[in-house]
Design a protein around this motif. Structure first.
Motif, PDB file in Angstrom:
ATOM      1  N   ALA A  25       0.935  -1.142  -0.116  1.00 42.43           N
ATOM      2  CA  ALA A  25      -0.073   0.070   0.119  1.00 42.43           C
ATOM      3  C   ALA A  25       0.863   1.306  -0.177  1.00 42.43           C
ATOM      4  O   ALA A  25       0.636   2.180  -0.829  1.00 42.43           O
ATOM      5  CB  ALA A  25      -1.062  -0.203   1.283  1.00 42.43           C
ATOM      6  N   LEU A  29      -0.250   3.265  -3.207  1.00 40.31           N
ATOM      7  CA  LEU A  29      -1.461   4.106  -2.769  1.00 40.31           C
ATOM      8  C   LEU A  29      -1.452   5.614  -3.192  1.00 40.31           C
ATOM      9  O   LEU A  29      -2.062   6.327  -3.541  1.00 40.31           O
ATOM     10  CB  LEU A  29      -2.411   3.603  -1.684  1.00 40.31           C
ATOM     11  CG  LEU A  29      -3.352   4.295  -1.314  1.00 40.31           C
ATOM     12  CD1 LEU A  29      -4.263   3.444  -0.443  1.00 40.31           C
ATOM     13  CD2 LEU A  29      -3.285   5.546  -0.456  1.00 40.31           C
ATOM     14  N   MET A  54      -3.398   0.104   3.972  1.00 44.48           N
ATOM     15  CA  MET A  54      -3.968   1.273   3.039  1.00 44.48           C
ATOM     16  C   MET A  54      -4.316   2.617   4.071  1.00 44.48           C
ATOM     17  O   MET A  54      -3.834   3.811   3.645  1.00 44.48           O
ATOM     18  CB  MET A  54      -5.268   0.891   2.272  1.00 44.48           C
ATOM     19  CG  MET A  54      -4.753  -0.253   1.289  1.00 44.48           C
ATOM     20  SD  MET A  54      -6.266  -1.028   0.508  1.00 44.48           S
ATOM     21  CE  MET A  54      -6.589   0.212  -0.882  1.00 44.48           C
ATOM     22  N   LEU A 120     -11.420   2.316   0.745  1.00 43.42           N
ATOM     23  CA  LEU A 120     -10.333   1.148   0.751  1.00 43.42           C
ATOM     24  C   LEU A 120     -10.505   0.004   0.634  1.00 43.42           C
ATOM     25  O   LEU A 120     -11.066  -0.613   1.619  1.00 43.42           O
ATOM     26  CB  LEU A 120      -9.209   1.982   1.849  1.00 43.42           C
ATOM     27  CG  LEU A 120      -8.782   3.205   2.120  1.00 43.42           C
ATOM     28  CD1 LEU A 120      -7.896   3.410   3.011  1.00 43.42           C
ATOM     29  CD2 LEU A 120      -8.184   3.856   0.988  1.00 43.42           C
ATOM     30  N   THR A 413      -1.057  -6.900   2.216  1.00 47.41           N
ATOM     31  CA  THR A 413      -1.323  -6.562   0.898  1.00 47.41           C
ATOM     32  C   THR A 413      -1.816  -7.934   0.128  1.00 47.41           C
ATOM     33  O   THR A 413      -1.742  -8.930   0.924  1.00 47.41           O
ATOM     34  CB  THR A 413      -0.173  -6.088  -0.025  1.00 47.41           C
ATOM     35  OG1 THR A 413      -0.723  -5.685  -1.442  1.00 47.41           O
ATOM     36  CG2 THR A 413       0.821  -7.053  -0.310  1.00 47.41           C
TER      37      THR A 413
END
Length: 424
Positions: A25, A29, A54, A120, A413
């Protein structure tokens, strides 16, 4: 063995680690974060095995005010200060997930036009956001979920059913956010990276129907409680469809995919002097059947230098399935590798790894396992019966006895399976 790779096992472990790192992330992200809203608040919601990581990445890179709630699997937490993280069960939902989903729906109601909802989403969210539709109990959803997991159903089939038995999935969470704008950031764990399938698409419209869900349940001969049958046959469980005006102004971005992980591993192999070949990022099917295909290709390379010359590494991703018929401890990656061992039958020069990028192979405590040309002889010395253990879906037991399980703990993840076959 080639002098380029003095330790094939470590080479494969390093490829897996590199693949996982490429889809973290924190790495993927931040570039997709929207601008903070002017005159409104930002609410962060979400679910999945990567949800806490996240949320931590959002907190680190967000300039404005922030609050919210995300749900992740037990043990997949991360250090968040402004966004609350709740842990719940996966792959079979529990009461903690139901309560968190209900709280999330309450949080998003009453937002204004100037407010932003940052959602998310990552794999595992279907089980973690467990809010049954009216008239359906959590126990009924749990039983159906367990039956689907054992049936060999593909992820899109399972999530089709889940959407139509839910009060939050299949776009319903986004509708509850109205009139706020919703931006959804996703880490994909599904072959093809369809954002509407990831975690059963709580903030995205759904093209599937109640009839489709019934067909999946009939296909796998899954018994239905009468309340579930009525809910689906009546159309009460229908989801909002593509083109629905209520999704206008919303947006979504898939920030990490299996392909990114495979490309990172390929680059790492190339740097080590081994030619990589990415077979596919979206392989589906029974794990043991996919193993036969990989074994046939590896043997052709090892014996005939076709269609690729050795040394090389074959890399693939996607999500295999296991139709559970035995009573052993499995996991689809362990099943794949045990099927590979049976199919290769001691073929020299082939080493392999198969792991889930989330660090958990199904519901076990390992990410996957490794295999080498000596696996057959070592198994025979321990009187392990490969074919019998495969028939019993006991890949975990087989590789545990050999000391070849890979235990990483949660990676936070999730882009699904990672497989690499090194042919020397």
């Amino acid at each position: 063995m080639t002098t380029l790779i003095p330790d094939p096992r470590q080479f494969l472990l390093d490829l897996y680690a590199g693949a996982v790192a490429a889809v973290s992330a924190e790495k993927c992200l931040p570039a997709y974060l929207p601008q903070p809203p002017e005159g409104g608040r930002t609410l962060v919601i979400g679910a999945g095995k990567a949800a806490a990581a996240m949320a931590a990445a959002v907190e680190k890179h967000w300039a404005g005010e922030l609050s919210g709630l995300v749900v992740t699997r037990y043990g997949h937490n991360a250090d968040c200060r402004r966004i609350e993280v709740v842990e719940a069960a996966h792959p079979v939902p529990d009461e903690a997930g139901r309560q968190a989903a209900a709280r999330m729906m309450d949080m998003v109601r009453g937002l204004g036009e100037k407010d932003l909802v940052l959602c998310l989403i990552s794999g595992g969210g279907s089980s973690l956001l467990a809010l049954p539709a009216p008239g359906i109990t959590l126990e009924q959803k749990r039983a159906l979920n367990q039956a689907l997991l054992k049936s060999g159903a593909a992820i899109d089939e399972m999530n089709c059913v889940r959407k139509h038995l839910s009060a939050i999935k299949g776009g319903r969470l986004a509708l509850a956010c109205a009139p706020a704008r919703v931006v959804t950031l996703l880490i994909s764990d599904v072959p093809g990276d369809d954002p509407g399938i990831i975690a059963s698409g709580p903030t995205l419209p759904d093209a599937t129907t109640c009839s489709d869900a019934l067909n999946v349940l009939r296909k796998y001969d899954i018994a239905l409680p009468e309340a579930v049958r009525r809910h689906l046959e009546s159309g009460e469980g229908e989801t909002p469809k593509p083109g629905d005006a209520r999704f206008a102004g919303h947006s979504h971005h898939v920030v990490a995919t299996a392909q990114q992980a495979l490309e990172a591993a390929a680059a790492q192999a190339r740097a080590a002097g081994i030619t990589p070949y990415i077979l596919s990022d979206a392989i589906e099917g029974e794990a043991r059947e996919i193993a036969k295909m990989h074994a046939a290709l590896a043997r052709q390379i090892a014996l005939h230098q076709q269609p690729f010359r050795k040394p090389c590494v074959l890399i693939s991703g996607g999500e295999t399935t296991v139709t559970v018929r035995g009573s052993g401890r499995g996991g689809r990656n362990a099943e794949f590798l045990l099927g590979l061992a049976v199919a290769l039958n001691g073929q020299p020069g082939v080493h392999a790894i198969a792991c889930d990028t989330d660090g958990i192979d199904g519901s076990e405590d390992n990410a996957g396992a490794v295999f080498g040309p000596d696996t057959l002889k070592r198994a025979e010395s321990l009187e392990l019966k490969m074919r019998a253990m495969l028939d019993n879906n006991d890949g975990y037991g087989f590789f545990k006895a050999l000391g070849d399980l890979i235990v990483t703990g949660p990676t936070r993840t999730n882009v699904n399976d990672f497989r690499a076959l090194l042919i020397l």
